[in-house]
Scaffold this motif. Structure first.
Motif, PDB file in Angstrom:
ATOM      1  N   ASP A  33       0.122   1.722 -12.118  1.00 13.45           N
ATOM      2  CA  ASP A  33       0.806   1.231 -10.703  1.00 13.45           C
ATOM      3  C   ASP A  33       1.776   2.397 -10.204  1.00 13.45           C
ATOM      4  OD1 ASP A  33      -0.814  -0.574 -10.197  1.00 13.45           O
ATOM      5  OD2 ASP A  33       0.051  -2.355 -11.401  1.00 13.45           O
ATOM      6  N   VAL A  34       2.431   2.826 -11.328  1.00  9.48           N
ATOM      7  CA  VAL A  34       3.595   3.658 -10.862  1.00  9.48           C
ATOM      8  C   VAL A  34       3.128   4.905 -10.386  1.00  9.48           C
ATOM      9  CG1 VAL A  34       5.725   4.824 -11.849  1.00  9.48           C
ATOM     10  CG2 VAL A  34       5.314   2.436 -12.348  1.00  9.48           C
ATOM     11  N   ALA A  35       2.248   5.427 -11.432  1.00 17.20           N
ATOM     12  CA  ALA A  35       1.522   6.647 -10.992  1.00 17.20           C
ATOM     13  C   ALA A  35       1.004   6.853  -9.522  1.00 17.20           C
ATOM     14  CB  ALA A  35       0.369   7.115 -12.147  1.00 17.20           C
ATOM     15  N   LYS A  36       0.169   5.758  -9.333  1.00 23.30           N
ATOM     16  CA  LYS A  36      -0.328   5.696  -8.120  1.00 23.30           C
ATOM     17  C   LYS A  36       0.562   5.685  -7.012  1.00 23.30           C
ATOM     18  CE  LYS A  36      -2.595   1.890  -9.013  1.00 23.30           C
ATOM     19  NZ  LYS A  36      -3.769   0.560  -8.836  1.00 23.30           N
ATOM     20  N   ALA A  37       1.746   4.935  -7.051  1.00 26.06           N
ATOM     21  CA  ALA A  37       2.789   4.775  -5.862  1.00 26.06           C
ATOM     22  C   ALA A  37       3.569   6.128  -6.165  1.00 26.06           C
ATOM     23  CB  ALA A  37       3.765   3.777  -6.446  1.00 26.06           C
ATOM     24  N   VAL A  38       3.730   6.859  -7.144  1.00 26.91           N
ATOM     25  CA  VAL A  38       4.690   8.131  -7.068  1.00 26.91           C
ATOM     26  C   VAL A  38       3.708   8.978  -6.220  1.00 26.91           C
ATOM     27  CG1 VAL A  38       5.246   9.973  -8.290  1.00 26.91           C
ATOM     28  CG2 VAL A  38       5.773   7.753  -9.081  1.00 26.91           C
ATOM     29  N   ALA A  39       2.462   9.269  -6.440  1.00 26.46           N
ATOM     30  CA  ALA A  39       1.494  10.046  -5.620  1.00 26.46           C
ATOM     31  C   ALA A  39       1.431   9.865  -4.113  1.00 26.46           C
ATOM     32  CB  ALA A  39      -0.004  10.218  -6.331  1.00 26.46           C
ATOM     33  N   ASN A  40       1.417   8.467  -3.920  1.00 31.22           N
ATOM     34  CA  ASN A  40       1.232   8.032  -2.510  1.00 31.22           C
ATOM     35  C   ASN A  40       2.658   8.446  -1.726  1.00 31.22           C
ATOM     36  OD1 ASN A  40       0.265   6.391  -0.375  1.00 31.22           O
ATOM     37  ND2 ASN A  40       2.190   5.379  -0.731  1.00 31.22           N
ATOM     38  N   ALA A  77      -6.269   0.632  -5.107  1.00 32.62           N
ATOM     39  CA  ALA A  77      -5.343   1.480  -4.142  1.00 32.62           C
ATOM     40  C   ALA A  77      -3.867   0.716  -4.473  1.00 32.62           C
ATOM     41  CB  ALA A  77      -5.652   1.463  -2.802  1.00 32.62           C
ATOM     42  N   ARG A  78      -3.950  -0.397  -4.562  1.00 32.80           N
ATOM     43  CA  ARG A  78      -2.357  -0.951  -4.454  1.00 32.80           C
ATOM     44  C   ARG A  78      -1.905  -0.870  -5.737  1.00 32.80           C
ATOM     45  NH1 ARG A  78      -3.588  -7.474  -4.758  1.00 32.80           N
ATOM     46  NH2 ARG A  78      -4.412  -7.486  -6.915  1.00 32.80           N
ATOM     47  N   SER A  79      -0.278  -0.825  -5.611  1.00 34.30           N
ATOM     48  CA  SER A  79       0.368  -0.899  -6.751  1.00 34.30           C
ATOM     49  C   SER A  79       1.204  -2.243  -6.829  1.00 34.30           C
ATOM     50  CB  SER A  79       1.492   0.368  -6.776  1.00 34.30           C
ATOM     51  OG  SER A  79       0.831   1.466  -6.838  1.00 34.30           O
ATOM     52  N   VAL A  80       1.028  -2.874  -7.903  1.00 31.62           N
ATOM     53  CA  VAL A  80       1.869  -4.229  -8.246  1.00 31.62           C
ATOM     54  C   VAL A  80       3.077  -3.858  -8.623  1.00 31.62           C
ATOM     55  CG1 VAL A  80       1.711  -6.602  -9.418  1.00 31.62           C
ATOM     56  CG2 VAL A  80      -0.312  -5.437  -8.480  1.00 31.62           C
TER      57      VAL A  80
END
Length: 356
Positions: free
Chosen positions: A98-105, A126-129
């Motif tokens: 979840d953190v990795a996805k949000a950082v990349a976003n 796709a979402r990050s909780v």
């Protein structure tokens, strides 16, 4: 109808993949920003490092502990910017993903997921909780895209503690148990019908191979199918959106339970599993109640709120019920539950079934 579709570009699921991560990622550049759990990184370090060096990829390793908070997303995003990272690699379980996805976003760069446990489909979604520091649910970040690539190494996943696999299996089954009752409220919704069909396929695969996999008796091919059900099929069931909210009761129960500090030793899928039983009780579906009780026993999922060591468990159950009604009004709209009192009674009944 406006249909939005979000999926990864590629999904790898096989043995001996960690050493190939460098090759797989090389298309994105030469600077990797790695976010990993401590145990997860130690499990893949040797093969991962060799593969990255072989493709001349420079990298920094950022070990993350605790909950995936917004502050951690901001801090890692800033650091990735300072390091001029070309892409992010997330190595670990759902919190890391979840953190990795949000950082990349935030950085608008690709992200490659390397899940080391099969406890949820977070590596696909796709979402990050996002949570608070203390473990309370905070918010969902709706990232623009899914992870670009998922690298699911069966050797790594085979060696993960089986508790995570049980949680992932029940979280995947939840897609079927939660989506199926919603058909009655929207029988012509093509997206929902597709979600139900995908969830049924995952359900069938897990009923055929899940228990053998959990007990360590499955063939590699059977284990592969279970992992694909947890990551690919469960993930794909959420990859299509038409702007309508579809959520079953069990995940609403999970989010409400995050407000209870004494519950935080339990995994996402473990709480969802109990929430499924509560949902079946609310729907007065005796056949599903019996099926779920068998599944919970088979996968050693016997935790209830009465095992959380709260001084006043009745108040705790009422608080959870109140959070469900307050924070997830869709479960009322979809007919899962009518009141806080009805919800609390169902949680009590589910607890009594398991503790009997």
């Amino acid at each position: 109808m406006l249909l939005k579709i979000k999926t990864p570009e590629e999904f790898y699921c096989d043995r001996n993949l960690i050493s190939k991560v460098g090759e797989i990622c090389s298309r994105y550049g030469r600077g990797a920003y790695i976010i990993a759990g401590k145990t997860a990184y130690s499990a893949v370090f040797d093969d991962l490092e060799g593969g990255l060096k072989a493709y001349h990829i420079d990298y920094s390793v950022n070990i993350m502990e605790g909950y995936p908070t917004y502050e951690k997303v901001i801090a890692n995003s800033s650091k990735a910017y300072i390091e001029n990272a070309d892409f992010v690699i997330g190595i670990g379980g759902g919190k890391i993903c979840d953190v990795a996805k949000a950082v990349a976003n935030m950085r608008n760069i690709p992200v490659v997921m390397v899940p080391t446990v099969a406890a949820t489909c977070a590596c696909w979604a796709a979402r990050s909780v996002i949570y608070k520091d203390d473990g309370n649910f905070d918010q969902i970040l709706w990232n623009k895209n899914n992870p670009n690539i998922i690298v699911a190494d069966l050797d790594v996943l085979t060696n993960a503690p089986k508790r995570y696999l049980a949680a992932g299996i029940l979280d995947t089954l939840a897609k079927w148990y939660e989506f199926k009752p919603l058909i009655d409220s929207a029988p012509e919704d093509v997206v929902l019908r597709q979600d139900v069909a995908i969830a049924k396929l995952a359900y069938d695969i897990i009923l055929e191979h899940g228990l053998k996999t959990y007990k360590g008796d499955a063939t590699l091919e059977e284990f592969d199918q279970v992992i694909e059900a947890i990551f690919f099929l469960a993930g794909a069931s959420g990859s299509f959106a038409n702007g309508k909210a579809f959520r079953g009761f069990a995940h609403s129960y999970y989010y409400a339970s995050t407000h209870i500090p004494s519950s935080r030793h339990r995994l996402h899928g473990e709480k969802v599993a109990f929430g499924l039983l509560v949902q079946a009780i609310l729907k007065k579906d005796q056949a599903t109640i019996e099926e779920l009780l068998d599944l919970l026993q088979q996968y050693d999922l016997n935790d209830t709120p009465y095992d959380w060591e709260d001084a006043n468990i009745e108040n705790t159950i009422f608080d959870i019920s109140n959070y469900i009604i307050k924070e997830s009004p869709v479960v009322v709209e979809k007919g899962f539950v009518k009141s806080v009192e009805e919800c609390a009674d169902a949680i009590e009944t589910a607890s009594n079934y398991i503790r009997a």
